[in-house]
Design a protein around this motif. Structure first.
Motif, short mmCIF file in Angstrom:
data_model
loop_
_atom_site.label_atom_id
_atom_site.label_comp_id
_atom_site.label_asym_id
_atom_site.label_seq_id
_atom_site.Cartn_x
_atom_site.Cartn_y
_atom_site.Cartn_z
N LYS A 50 1.76 -11.57 5.03
CA LYS A 50 1.18 -12.57 5.92
C LYS A 50 -0.25 -12.20 6.31
N ALA A 51 -0.52 -10.91 6.51
CA ALA A 51 -1.87 -10.47 6.83
C ALA A 51 -2.81 -10.77 5.67
N PHE A 52 -2.34 -10.52 4.45
CA PHE A 52 -3.16 -10.79 3.28
C PHE A 52 -3.42 -12.29 3.14
N GLU A 53 -2.38 -13.10 3.33
CA GLU A 53 -2.54 -14.55 3.24
C GLU A 53 -3.48 -15.06 4.32
N LEU A 54 -3.36 -14.53 5.52
CA LEU A 54 -4.24 -14.93 6.62
C LEU A 54 -5.69 -14.60 6.29
N LEU A 55 -5.92 -13.42 5.75
CA LEU A 55 -7.28 -13.03 5.37
C LEU A 55 -7.84 -13.95 4.30
N ILE A 56 -7.03 -14.32 3.33
CA ILE A 56 -7.48 -15.24 2.27
C ILE A 56 -7.82 -16.61 2.85
N VAL A 57 -6.94 -17.15 3.70
CA VAL A 57 -7.15 -18.48 4.27
C VAL A 57 -8.41 -18.51 5.12
N VAL A 58 -8.58 -17.52 5.98
CA VAL A 58 -9.75 -17.50 6.86
C VAL A 58 -11.03 -17.29 6.05
N SER A 59 -10.96 -16.49 4.99
CA SER A 59 -12.14 -16.30 4.14
C SER A 59 -12.54 -17.59 3.43
N VAL A 60 -11.56 -18.32 2.92
CA VAL A 60 -11.86 -19.59 2.25
C VAL A 60 -12.42 -20.60 3.25
N CYS A 61 -11.84 -20.64 4.45
CA CYS A 61 -12.36 -21.55 5.48
C CYS A 61 -13.80 -21.20 5.86
N THR A 62 -14.09 -19.91 5.97
CA THR A 62 -15.45 -19.48 6.30
C THR A 62 -16.42 -19.84 5.19
N ALA A 63 -16.00 -19.63 3.94
CA ALA A 63 -16.88 -19.97 2.81
C ALA A 63 -17.13 -21.48 2.74
N THR A 64 -16.09 -22.27 2.96
CA THR A 64 -16.24 -23.72 2.94
C THR A 64 -17.14 -24.19 4.08
N GLY A 65 -16.91 -23.64 5.26
CA GLY A 65 -17.76 -23.99 6.40
C GLY A 65 -19.21 -23.56 6.20
N ALA A 66 -19.40 -22.40 5.58
CA ALA A 66 -20.77 -21.93 5.31
C ALA A 66 -21.47 -22.85 4.33
N TRP A 67 -20.72 -23.30 3.31
CA TRP A 67 -21.33 -24.21 2.34
C TRP A 67 -21.75 -25.51 3.01
N ASN A 68 -20.89 -26.08 3.84
CA ASN A 68 -21.23 -27.32 4.54
C ASN A 68 -22.38 -27.10 5.52
N TRP A 69 -22.42 -25.94 6.13
CA TRP A 69 -23.49 -25.61 7.08
C TRP A 69 -24.83 -25.50 6.35
N LEU B 109 -25.14 -24.01 14.85
CA LEU B 109 -23.77 -23.50 14.97
C LEU B 109 -22.92 -24.44 15.82
N TRP B 110 -23.50 -24.99 16.85
CA TRP B 110 -22.77 -25.92 17.72
C TRP B 110 -22.42 -27.21 16.97
N ASN B 111 -23.27 -27.62 16.05
CA ASN B 111 -23.03 -28.82 15.25
C ASN B 111 -21.97 -28.61 14.16
N HIS B 112 -21.65 -27.35 13.86
CA HIS B 112 -20.68 -27.02 12.80
C HIS B 112 -19.57 -26.13 13.38
N PRO B 113 -18.68 -26.71 14.19
CA PRO B 113 -17.64 -25.89 14.84
C PRO B 113 -16.64 -25.28 13.86
N PHE B 114 -16.37 -25.93 12.73
CA PHE B 114 -15.44 -25.38 11.75
C PHE B 114 -15.94 -24.04 11.23
N PHE B 115 -17.22 -23.98 10.86
CA PHE B 115 -17.80 -22.73 10.39
C PHE B 115 -17.85 -21.70 11.50
N THR B 116 -18.25 -22.11 12.69
CA THR B 116 -18.39 -21.17 13.80
C THR B 116 -17.05 -20.54 14.15
#
Length: 123
Positions: free
Chosen positions: A28-47, A62-69
């Motif tokens: 679960k820790a590994f899966e959580l790390l993967i999910v949060v990393s993908v979310c951060t990468a996706t948010g960074a791309w949109n940002w 940063l305030w305009n992009h809460p998903f990435f933040t």
């Protein structure tokens, strides 16, 4: 040699990858790390592709992009909590054991069992 194997096997067995040992908490820790990393990468791309990012201040952007933040803060929090140790530690320990055992023509598998290699022929 059997005593070395008996001493090291429980240590390695407690640190082997989750898929082999079936420890759901580490998985679960590994899966959580993967999910949060993908979310951060996706948010960074949109940002980064947002044209407004260049026109406003850093904090406004940063305030305009809460998903990435939020995903970035979560990822940083997970690393401060030590999630990287739970994911990476078993492979580091196994690699160090194999390095030391290589000097004695031995190795070990992922469960901690010793593997004897044939002696090199010296002529």
């Amino acid at each position: 040699m059997n005593s070395l194997e008996q001493a090291e096997a429980p240590r390695v067995a407690s640190l082997i990858p989750t898929v082999v040992s079936g420890n759901c908490q580490d998985l679960k820790a590994f899966e959580l790390l993967i999910v949060v990393s993908v979310c951060t990468a996706t948010g960074a791309w949109n940002w980064l592709i947002d044209p407004e990012t260049q026109k406003v201040s850093f904090f406004t952007s940063l305030w305009n992009h809460p998903f990435f933040t939020i995903s970035c803060i979560t990822l940083i929090g997970l690393f401060f909590a030590g999630i990287h140790k739970r994911v990476v530690a078993p492979s580091i320990i196994a690699a160090r054991c194999r390095t030391v055992l290589a000097e004695y023509n031995m190795s070990c598998d992922d469960t901690g069992k010793l593997i004897l290699k044939p002696r090199p022929h010296v002529q």
